[in-house]
Design an enzyme around this catalytic site. Structure first.
Site, PDB file in Angstrom:
ATOM      1  N   ASP A   1       0.866  -1.179   0.000  1.00 48.68           N
ATOM      2  CA  ASP A   1       0.000   0.000   0.000  1.00 48.68           C
ATOM      3  C   ASP A   1       0.898   1.222   0.000  1.00 48.68           C
ATOM      4  OD1 ASP A   1      -0.168   1.052   3.147  1.00 48.68           O
ATOM      5  OD2 ASP A   1       0.058  -1.122   2.993  1.00 48.68           O
TER       6      ASP A   1
ATOM      7  N   GLU B   1      -8.470   4.214  12.050  1.00 49.69           N
ATOM      8  CA  GLU B   1      -7.440   4.174  13.076  1.00 49.69           C
ATOM      9  C   GLU B   1      -7.440   5.499  13.833  1.00 49.69           C
ATOM     10  OE1 GLU B   1      -3.296   4.617  11.453  1.00 49.69           O
ATOM     11  OE2 GLU B   1      -4.311   4.182   9.539  1.00 49.69           O
TER      12      GLU B   1
END
Length: 263
Positions: free
Chosen positions: A62, A149
């Site tokens: 990623d 997150e």
């Protein structure tokens, strides 16, 4: 469907060729221990006890703007099978490298998807609209991802209660899922997952766990992707890169793609 079928056949051919290559030619051949993919490395490797990521057959990355210029042909040749690219954050920020990476991964024939960094000071609906505005609905793309997150944002230090987070995240996922025809994957971290009891959300999970197999910090949670390091070394990329493993075999990966690619 005819266009999608041609794309999928081409993608399956690429995967088959990549799987048949020898390590000397830049392909992936599983082996026990840290040498599972001889072209991938780690600048700060973890000493995995037992069930580490190196035995997994399918690996990916990623990326965001911080990776800079990427040689995607070298990345694919090193055995990388997928890429998730940062697209948006909140309801008014986009990654300036997203559109370029999106085009370049397509040219290199690497399956790729876009991810959204969720912001707790804007509604799920606002963020979904922003994501849809920036990310093309393109046949053959991986499902979208919502990144959940805790943040250290100075502009939004707010930490809502778990029920509010899950409600707004679900609104985002419902809107985005309808638009792209695939329900988003949830990316999350150990502390956020635990603090907000995310296990009851209806989604596939992409779990960060850089010190243990996901079964240890996320007991009982099924997952599709595992982010196992933030200090990976990949030919074609300068500096550290996040490395991820898919949960199954190469055959499982092909079946997953057939079910989860945007049509």
């Amino acid at each position: 469907m005819r266009i999608f079928g041609k794309f999928l056949m081409g993608l399956m051919l690429v995967l088959a060729v990549a799987c048949s290559r020898t390590p000397e030619r830049g392909g992936y051949r599983p082996a026990p221990g840290p040498g599972a993919n001889p072209q991938l490395g780690d600048s700060a490797p973890h000493s995995w006890d037992g069930r580490g990521p190196y035995g997994q057959q399918v690996h990916g990355i990623d990326v965001s703007r911080w990776q800079g210029d990427i040689d995607w042909d070298r990345v694919r040749g090193a055995g990388i099978s997928f890429a998730f690219i940062k697209a948006t954050e909140g309801a008014d920020h986009y990654d300036p490298s997203f559109q370029r990476y999106w085009r370049e991964t397509a040219a290199a024939r690497i399956p790729r998807g876009a991810y959204h960094y969720f912001y707790f000071c804007r509604s799920g609906a606002e963020q979904a609209a922003w994501f849809i505005r920036q990310v093309p609905r393109e046949i053959g793309s991986l499902p979208p991802v919502i990144d959940l997150e805790w943040t250290n944002s100075q502009t939004c230090p707010y930490r809502p209660p778990a029920q509010d987070i899950k409600r707004q995240a679900s609104i985002f996922m419902d809107i985005v899922g309808r638009y792209y025809g695939q329900r988003p994957i949830i990316y999350t971290t150990v502390d956020f997952y635990r603090d907000n009891r995310l296990g009851d959300m209806q989604a596939e999970f992409w779990l960060r766990s850089v010190a243990n197999h996901p079964s240890v910090p996320y007991p009982g949670q099924r997952w599709a992707f595992w982010q196992y390091t933030g200090t990976g070394i990949v030919p074609g990329i300068r500096g550290d890169t996040d490395l991820n493993a898919f949960a199954g075999t190469r055959a499982d990966w092909v079946r997953w793609l057939q079910a989860r690619l945007t049509r």
